[in-house]
Motif scaffolding. Structure first.
Motif, short mmCIF file in Angstrom:
data_model
loop_
_atom_site.label_atom_id
_atom_site.label_comp_id
_atom_site.label_asym_id
_atom_site.label_seq_id
_atom_site.Cartn_x
_atom_site.Cartn_y
_atom_site.Cartn_z
N UNK A 141 42.58 24.51 38.17
CA UNK A 141 42.14 23.25 38.76
C UNK A 141 42.50 22.07 37.86
N UNK A 142 42.51 22.30 36.54
CA UNK A 142 42.87 21.25 35.59
C UNK A 142 44.36 21.28 35.27
N UNK A 143 45.12 22.12 35.99
CA UNK A 143 46.55 22.24 35.79
C UNK A 143 46.89 22.79 34.41
N UNK A 144 46.00 23.64 33.82
CA UNK A 144 46.38 24.37 32.62
C UNK A 144 47.57 25.26 32.93
N UNK A 145 47.69 25.68 34.16
CA UNK A 145 48.83 26.45 34.64
C UNK A 145 48.97 26.23 36.14
N UNK A 146 50.19 26.47 36.65
CA UNK A 146 50.43 26.35 38.09
C UNK A 146 50.24 27.68 38.81
N UNK A 147 50.63 28.77 38.14
CA UNK A 147 50.54 30.10 38.72
C UNK A 147 49.95 31.04 37.67
N UNK A 148 49.05 31.91 38.11
CA UNK A 148 48.49 32.94 37.24
C UNK A 148 48.90 34.31 37.77
N UNK A 149 49.37 35.17 36.88
CA UNK A 149 49.69 36.55 37.23
C UNK A 149 48.70 37.41 36.47
N UNK A 150 47.78 38.00 37.21
CA UNK A 150 46.63 38.64 36.59
C UNK A 150 46.37 40.02 37.19
N UNK A 151 45.89 40.91 36.34
CA UNK A 151 45.38 42.20 36.79
C UNK A 151 43.87 42.06 36.90
N UNK A 152 43.36 42.08 38.11
CA UNK A 152 41.92 41.89 38.31
C UNK A 152 41.51 42.46 39.66
N UNK A 153 40.29 42.91 39.73
CA UNK A 153 39.72 43.36 41.00
C UNK A 153 38.92 42.26 41.67
N UNK A 154 38.75 41.14 40.98
CA UNK A 154 37.93 40.04 41.53
C UNK A 154 38.58 38.71 41.20
N UNK A 155 39.65 38.34 41.89
CA UNK A 155 40.27 37.04 41.62
C UNK A 155 39.31 35.91 41.94
N UNK A 156 39.38 34.80 41.22
CA UNK A 156 38.46 33.68 41.46
C UNK A 156 38.56 33.18 42.90
N UNK A 157 37.42 32.88 43.48
CA UNK A 157 37.40 32.40 44.87
C UNK A 157 38.03 31.02 45.00
N UNK A 158 38.17 30.31 43.89
CA UNK A 158 38.75 28.97 43.94
C UNK A 158 40.27 29.00 44.01
N UNK A 159 40.87 30.18 43.85
CA UNK A 159 42.32 30.30 43.87
C UNK A 159 42.79 31.03 45.12
N UNK A 265 43.76 48.70 38.67
CA UNK A 265 43.46 47.27 38.85
C UNK A 265 44.54 46.65 39.72
N UNK A 266 44.16 45.70 40.54
CA UNK A 266 45.13 45.02 41.40
C UNK A 266 45.88 43.95 40.62
N UNK A 267 47.15 43.81 40.91
CA UNK A 267 47.97 42.77 40.30
C UNK A 267 48.09 41.62 41.29
N UNK A 268 47.66 40.44 40.87
CA UNK A 268 47.59 39.28 41.77
C UNK A 268 48.51 38.16 41.31
N UNK A 269 49.10 37.48 42.28
CA UNK A 269 49.81 36.22 42.06
C UNK A 269 48.91 35.13 42.62
N UNK A 270 48.47 34.21 41.77
CA UNK A 270 47.44 33.24 42.16
C UNK A 270 47.87 31.81 41.85
#
Length: 308
Positions: A141-159, A265-270
């Motif tokens: 949200x603060x533009x620390x990054x444009x895209x996150x590639x994460x292994x997670x079972x619970x991606x943030x609801x804001x993304x 774990x799921x691999x997400x593009x966020x």
């Protein structure tokens, strides 16, 4: 007297343009979604503030004066600029370009993503990649990054984004410590030294498994990096769980048990919802999703990597 200090607002230009396009106040009101009396009142206020009429009233409708034509021309340019910005944000540019900041972790970068980033750069040379390595979630949200590639079972609801693959985990040891192959008795494994990930990675199922099933005195080594854990196993400090995409890439390691679905774990593009239609974000996420789809069996531990 005219109010020369009153600044015109974008809505004032929109109203004048609507009257010029519609030629009548009721039709302009319909375009703007307001009532006829509001259009009449606001037009009067604008003309009073400017000290000059913007339209001449004829039986056939409203015709712009010279001052009105000037204001209408500005309104149309503003409308064109807004439409152009909207198209860019909707990812409709012919050639995506600019800097794209991507955050991921070191293990995914080293063992999976770097060859894919190279392929993307070859396909889209006008998009410059800025890779930020971090195990913690950066604030998109603060533009620390444009895209996150994460292994997670619970991606943030804001993304928003897509699940690209499932990362399998299995138990590994140094092959030299198991000359006869994996032991058939699980008791033998629990009697050995174990390597565990640090508690700040406690959301990973592999960390929870060690906490639940391995005696604390058997945990001989902790490290807060999955790559560090792989190095420790390779150097004989103990056995430990690793993503199969890392374990299988190291010939000195031996898989001691089949991948455990409970540890996957799921691999997400966020990305942030406001960025998902930006051309550089859209083309990057589409490209990565397609490339990762080709590697799904490798990522899920079902087959070795044959090339990216």
């Amino acid at each position: 007297m005219p109010d020369s200090q009153k600044a015109l607002a974008w809505d004032d230009f929109r109203l004048i343009k609507a009257i010029a396009d519609a030629r009548t106040l009721p039709a302009a009101a319909t375009l703007l979604g307001i009532n006829h009396s509001t259009v009449f009142r606001r037009l009067g206020q604008i003309e009073a503030a400017l000290g000059t009429p913007l339209f001449e009233r004829h039986r056939a409708g409203y015709a712009a004066t010279a001052a009105g034509e000037e204001m209408i021309a500005v309104a149309r340019r503003m409308d064109d600029d807004v439409a152009a910005v909207t198209r860019r944000l909707a990812g409709q540019e012919v050639s995506p370009s600019g800097e794209l900041r991507v955050t991921t972790n070191d293990s995914l970068l080293v063992h999976l993503l770097t060859p894919l980033f190279a392929k993307f750069r070859a396909a889209c040379p006008d998009v410059r990649l800025d890779i930020v390595l971090a195990n913690q979630a950066l604030n998109l949200s603060r533009r620390d990054a444009d895209v996150a590639i994460r292994a997670t079972d619970a991606p943030p609801e804001t993304l928003v984004g897509r699940r690209a693959a499932t990362i399998a985990w299995a138990l590994y040891g140094r092959a030299a410590d198991f000359p006869n192959g994996p032991p058939g008795d699980e008791t033998d494994l629990h009697a050995r030294d174990w390597i565990a990930l640090g508690e700040h990675l406690g959301s990973l199922q592999a960390v929870k498994y060690v906490q639940a099933h391995v005696a604390p005195e058997r945990v001989a080594y902790r490290v807060n990096s999955v790559l560090g854990l792989a190095e420790a196993v390779e150097n004989g400090l103990g056995i430990g769980h690793l993503p199969c995409l890392i374990g299988e890439a190291r010939p000195a390691l031996l898989r001691l048990a089949p991948p455990d679905p409970a540890l996957s774990a799921d691999l997400w593009l966020l990305t942030h919802p406001d960025l998902r239609h930006a051309a550089r974000v859209r083309v990057f996420m589409d490209f990565l999703a397609a490339e990762l789809a080709k590697l799904r069996r490798f990522i899920s531990g079902e087959e070795p990597r044959t090339g990216a």
